[in-house]
Write a protein that holds these residues in place. Sequence first.
Motif, PDB file in Angstrom:
ATOM      1  N   ILE A 115       0.833  -1.193   0.000  1.00 28.68           N
ATOM      2  CA  ILE A 115       0.000   0.000   0.000  1.00 28.68           C
ATOM      3  C   ILE A 115       0.875   1.252   0.000  1.00 28.68           C
ATOM      4  N   GLN A 116       1.908   1.247   0.862  1.00 26.42           N
ATOM      5  CA  GLN A 116       2.773   2.430   0.937  1.00 26.42           C
ATOM      6  C   GLN A 116       3.616   2.594  -0.316  1.00 26.42           C
ATOM      7  N   GLY A 117       3.916   1.496  -0.998  1.00 24.05           N
ATOM      8  CA  GLY A 117       4.679   1.600  -2.232  1.00 24.05           C
ATOM      9  C   GLY A 117       3.910   2.299  -3.332  1.00 24.05           C
ATOM     10  N   THR A 118       2.594   2.114  -3.344  1.00 26.80           N
ATOM     11  CA  THR A 118       1.767   2.759  -4.368  1.00 26.80           C
ATOM     12  C   THR A 118       1.248   4.115  -3.917  1.00 26.80           C
ATOM     13  N   ASN A 119       1.177   4.334  -2.612  1.00 23.79           N
ATOM     14  CA  ASN A 119       0.706   5.618  -2.070  1.00 23.79           C
ATOM     15  C   ASN A 119       1.597   5.996  -0.892  1.00 23.79           C
ATOM     16  N   PRO A 120       2.803   6.535  -1.178  1.00 25.22           N
ATOM     17  CA  PRO A 120       3.782   6.779  -0.115  1.00 25.22           C
ATOM     18  C   PRO A 120       3.306   7.767   0.941  1.00 25.22           C
ATOM     19  N   GLY A 121       2.324   8.575   0.630  1.00 22.10           N
ATOM     20  CA  GLY A 121       1.911   9.586   1.592  1.00 22.10           C
ATOM     21  C   GLY A 121       1.090   9.056   2.743  1.00 22.10           C
ATOM     22  N   VAL A 122       0.499   7.872   2.596  1.00 19.34           N
ATOM     23  CA  VAL A 122      -0.341   7.343   3.657  1.00 19.34           C
ATOM     24  C   VAL A 122       0.543   6.776   4.767  1.00 19.34           C
ATOM     25  N   SER A 123       0.158   7.017   6.014  1.00 17.79           N
ATOM     26  CA  SER A 123       0.995   6.592   7.138  1.00 17.79           C
ATOM     27  C   SER A 123       0.879   5.087   7.356  1.00 17.79           C
ATOM     28  N   ARG A 124       1.974   4.514   7.816  1.00 12.56           N
ATOM     29  CA  ARG A 124       2.002   3.078   8.078  1.00 12.56           C
ATOM     30  C   ARG A 124       0.993   2.701   9.161  1.00 12.56           C
ATOM     31  N   GLY A 125       0.903   3.543  10.187  1.00 16.18           N
ATOM     32  CA  GLY A 125      -0.028   3.249  11.273  1.00 16.18           C
ATOM     33  C   GLY A 125      -1.462   3.194  10.798  1.00 16.18           C
ATOM     34  N   LYS A 126      -1.836   4.097   9.879  1.00 19.54           N
ATOM     35  CA  LYS A 126      -3.209   4.104   9.391  1.00 19.54           C
ATOM     36  C   LYS A 126      -3.515   2.846   8.577  1.00 19.54           C
ATOM     37  N   VAL A 127      -2.563   2.415   7.761  1.00 17.91           N
ATOM     38  CA  VAL A 127      -2.773   1.207   6.955  1.00 17.91           C
ATOM     39  C   VAL A 127      -2.905  -0.010   7.863  1.00 17.91           C
ATOM     40  N   GLU A 128      -2.012  -0.130   8.840  1.00 15.75           N
ATOM     41  CA  GLU A 128      -2.075  -1.266   9.771  1.00 15.75           C
ATOM     42  C   GLU A 128      -3.398  -1.270  10.527  1.00 15.75           C
ATOM     43  N   HIS A 129      -3.822  -0.094  10.974  1.00 11.03           N
ATOM     44  CA  HIS A 129      -5.080  -0.005  11.718  1.00 11.03           C
ATOM     45  C   HIS A 129      -6.243  -0.470  10.856  1.00 11.03           C
ATOM     46  N   ARG A 130      -6.243  -0.084   9.580  1.00 11.05           N
ATOM     47  CA  ARG A 130      -7.349  -0.485   8.700  1.00 11.05           C
ATOM     48  C   ARG A 130      -7.357  -1.992   8.481  1.00 11.05           C
ATOM     49  N   PHE A 131      -6.191  -2.579   8.269  1.00 12.54           N
ATOM     50  CA  PHE A 131      -6.125  -4.037   8.105  1.00 12.54           C
ATOM     51  C   PHE A 131      -6.593  -4.746   9.378  1.00 12.54           C
TER      52      PHE A 131
END
Length: 1173
Positions: free
Chosen positions: A275-291
């Motif tokens: 996810i971060q590779g395609t959208n570097p601006g999104v925070s890692r914490g937010k992606v992990e929280h969503r998963f």
Amino acid sequence: MAEFREKKSAASPPVAGWKAAPGNGLRLDSHREETLSASNGSCSMSESVKKIHNDTSPGSPISENPGPDGTTKPIPRRSSLIKDGSRVGRDRKKTVSFSSSLSERKISSAADCIHSMVEGSELRKVRPNSRVYQRYYLLDAGLQALCWEPSKKESDKARISLPSMREVRTGRNTETFRTSGLYDQISEDCAFSIIYGETYESLDLVANSAEVANVWVTGLRYLMQYGKRALDMIATSQDSLRLSWLEHLFSSEAESDGQWDAEQGISLRSAVGLIQGTNPGVSRGKVEHRFKELQRVRERTCEAGAGANTGVGAGANNGSEAKDLNENKRGAGRNKQVTKQEFIEVFHDLCTRPEIYFLLVQFSSNKEFLDTKDLMRFLEAEQGMVQVNEATSLELIQSHEPSEEGRQQGCLSLDGFTSYLTSPDCHLFDREHSTVCQDMCQPLSHYYINSSHNTYLIEDQFRGPSDISGYIRALKMGCRCVEVDVWDGPDEEPVVYTGHTLTSPLVLRCVLEAIGRFAFVVSEYPLILCVENHCSLRQQKVMLQHLIKILGERLYTDPPTEGEWYLPSPHSLKGRILLKGKTLGPGWEREDGEVSEEDEGAEMSQRVKVANSGGGAGLGGGAGGSEKETGQKSVSNTAVTQSNPPPPPPAKRFQLLMELSDLVTLCHSIRFIDFQTSSKSQKPWELCSFHESLAVHLAGDTADVFVNHNKRFLSRVYPNPMRIDSSNMNPQDLWKCGCQIVAMNYQTAGLMMDLNTAWFRQNGNCGYVLRPAIMRQEVSYFSADTRDTVPGVSPQLLHVKVISGQNLPRPRGSGAKGDVVDPYVYVEIHGIPADCAEHRTRTVTQNGDNPIFDESFEFQINLPELAMVRFVVLDDDFIGDEFIGQYTIPLECLQPGYRHVPLQSLTGEDLPYGRLFVHVALTNRRGGGKPHKRGMSVRKARKGRDYAALRDLGVRAVDEVFKMASPPLREATDLRENMQNSVAVFRELCGVSAVANLMQCVLALGSRVSGPDGTPLLLFELQDYYPTLEPQGPLPDVLRRVVSTYEMMVQASRAVMELSDGVYDRILHIQTTAMEFHEKLQSLAVREGLKGRKVSRALESFSWNITILKGQTDLLKHAMAEVQENMKQVHYAAVTANLTKDSSGGAPGEGGRGRSHSRRGQEPAGTGEGPSA
């Protein structure tokens, strides 16, 4: 309708989290025929929301708020930002948006739009009598009609069938909107119209937000395109390019994780990385929280299933129980993995930008992707590129489309389109200005020069430390004028520091070595070294040795030529260092001599002592906090605004070494007395330094004389000595008077330094920017304090739409908890007083990831060459610090179209992935204004037309010459404005906004000229230079008006091309004849009996008249170029829209479409087929 009332009350929300937009429609007395009683499902309003139903925010379809007395009050202007950057004491008013939020589930397909339309939403209907009715609109069950309720009409009349719809038009672009008394109160971004029926009736609607309007426009256009096949099309085209790409991405990652079966999933760490590779601006914490949220939902589902199995199998044997237990353990193990469906869902939520999807479908003919022709149309019509071909589109697709399938088919998906729009190709800053792009062969006095004040200081002016890094930083930022204050030092070694202060000293030799090393790293153009010499003769000899040894042949020592009127050019002085300082004068034969001393630090020290002894504010009017906290202190708190600045203290005298004096050749420092003395005795190589207070005083009282002074002489302005905190003056206050060298404190970040940095970026950051022509021409009139149009300069309208923001961080100095921000945006114009303005968007609450603003602003720019645009993003819910980011850019560097704006921190660093998404357009003044005025007939418009007025000098012979100019000046104005008015009327009939060009007009026309059998009712004949628009059968009234208006536009355009040459020659002849009086004008005035001020006024009037004549000839040339460009656009658009009578349709003067390039700066060339400009 009963069926839909049931469905409406029972259905789930159209989009998760979609709330009603209570107050964001029109702020006016809505005339309701009956009260809304139906429940709106998830669109219903809470009582608290209903309470403020009639309030509006700046971002709603109305732009003003009602005051307590019922009067309409605009949002308070943050005028201090325009003047000096201060935000202290301003009336802050938090404005919150209650508009429909679609951010929970991103709109990224026509299915999402149609789903929302079936659920329905509140819209406001505008009637021709300016009345507004609030209704609930929705699609019927079969997607065959638009219905609304409540209504006094019978149910079968409160509907419009989809087959009868001819067009869905965005913006306020119908007759109803234009003639409505509410036009100015309706937001352009929230308005849309449905054109239907044989007579082209219009249903004019205003949504609660721009996003809701986009949903309806996109969904209706999709249904009109595909009709009954819409559902089948949706089923077969559900983001197929995106899905195939994501599935391939997921499978590849699963293989690299050692999972040969992708159904087993991938690790959480790998999924987050994708996810971060395609959208570097999104925070890692937010992606992990969503998963983890999705996984908790899956775990609860598994547990519920296991409980059900246990209940069902209560009588089973122990073997079956053990088997169930093992299955549950394996399910728990799988929960640690991310499944393909979870990955796709999270990607969709976090990497989809609805505003880009709406833009994509606008140009894709309602497909879910752009093909090469769609992309060509977008690049030409919106991005301002010319000579685009399919190879250009294919090249972009290959560069930005992530899916292999899309690259093979030549299609750009939503993700590929997003990649293109966020690439450097779509940066707001025109890359042509990244290199030197201006004429560098003008005299040195014709340029603004990037300048530093007390370059060696890195903090305040009184106690701050000195450091070599100050010179290195300034030179790396493109500074071309640095300061060296030299004093006697220990061990016979001169030192650099500010005298009479507590600043620390630097060894001169080290300073010169740093300057010698970095002088030409960024720019090859001349560097001015301002030497303030306070040394004894003995240490002056040491200084001389250091200068010759370290700087050597780079020092420019050629003496100026007597009789020269101007300085050499930057081009001829490449790689040279010019010393600025005191000289002994020509013909001096002794080894040394006495000269007056320059000592800027002495005055500061004196004022500090006075302030301290008086128990005043301590360290000066500029102190009291950093610029981040207080901005630049209001100049009213300092001596800057004194109408009569105090006279400078008498200069001390000191002995100057002759050999050191001889090194100063082109920048002799002299004392300023007055402009009259300067005009009589000052030489071009002599330079005056102005105290900020004196310069501002002169700019206010004698602005036009100051401008004339700076046409031949260099002027340097240094900050008020009371700016002990190293705050900065506003450089534009001095640039508008033509002052070339405005010394800035580079160590102090903030608004003023942002303006300075951005200004010098426009010419390859070389440190030199060519001044406007009106400030360089020997005979021209310009007053820096003008609050009206500039004579001879055509005003422009700047249209800015702030669409969205991305990855906006919390302010660095904020004391608020958490990372959530409530952002809003200011768009500011900085320039001459007539141009300074600002507008702000609404506040988007608790969204820094992708806040949607969707608000449009319009600014009139009277002197485009001196204007700058500044975007400032602030936090409305802040503690301690509200500043999120900013970006400042000269108007000349703007690229038109859809652009991303990279935000910068207070200190000038880029914010990682923080940006704004905007749309920018520049039009002439006739492109805007009140619609009913724009659309009036040429005959009526001519009655109220403002013609250029020439002034009487009181000198009979000269006045007789200028009187001959009145008829051709009127003809020139009529030719130009008749053409521009006719284009504006044609634009309105095409149903496009005021910012649209003719290419967009013809493309919009192409979507509505189809007859019953699908064949076009209108076609262009492109054989002639001026394309003709020919009916192909009987036409409805609206299309007949389009044809007649187009013919009027062609007729006015033809008149410009055929008559302009003769008018141009007549005006030029009068101008040449008048200039013959220039040299002897003063004596003629005296002979006519004029004295004193009347002579000066006669000279000023002469310059005014010549400026008017030059300006009108320039405007005529621009009008001819505009006609040529318009005809090319009609050719291109007719071919693109398949509205030509034959297949050949190259633009006039071009054999076909070649390699693409920007339209900026391109003047259409004349051709053999048409008239030449």
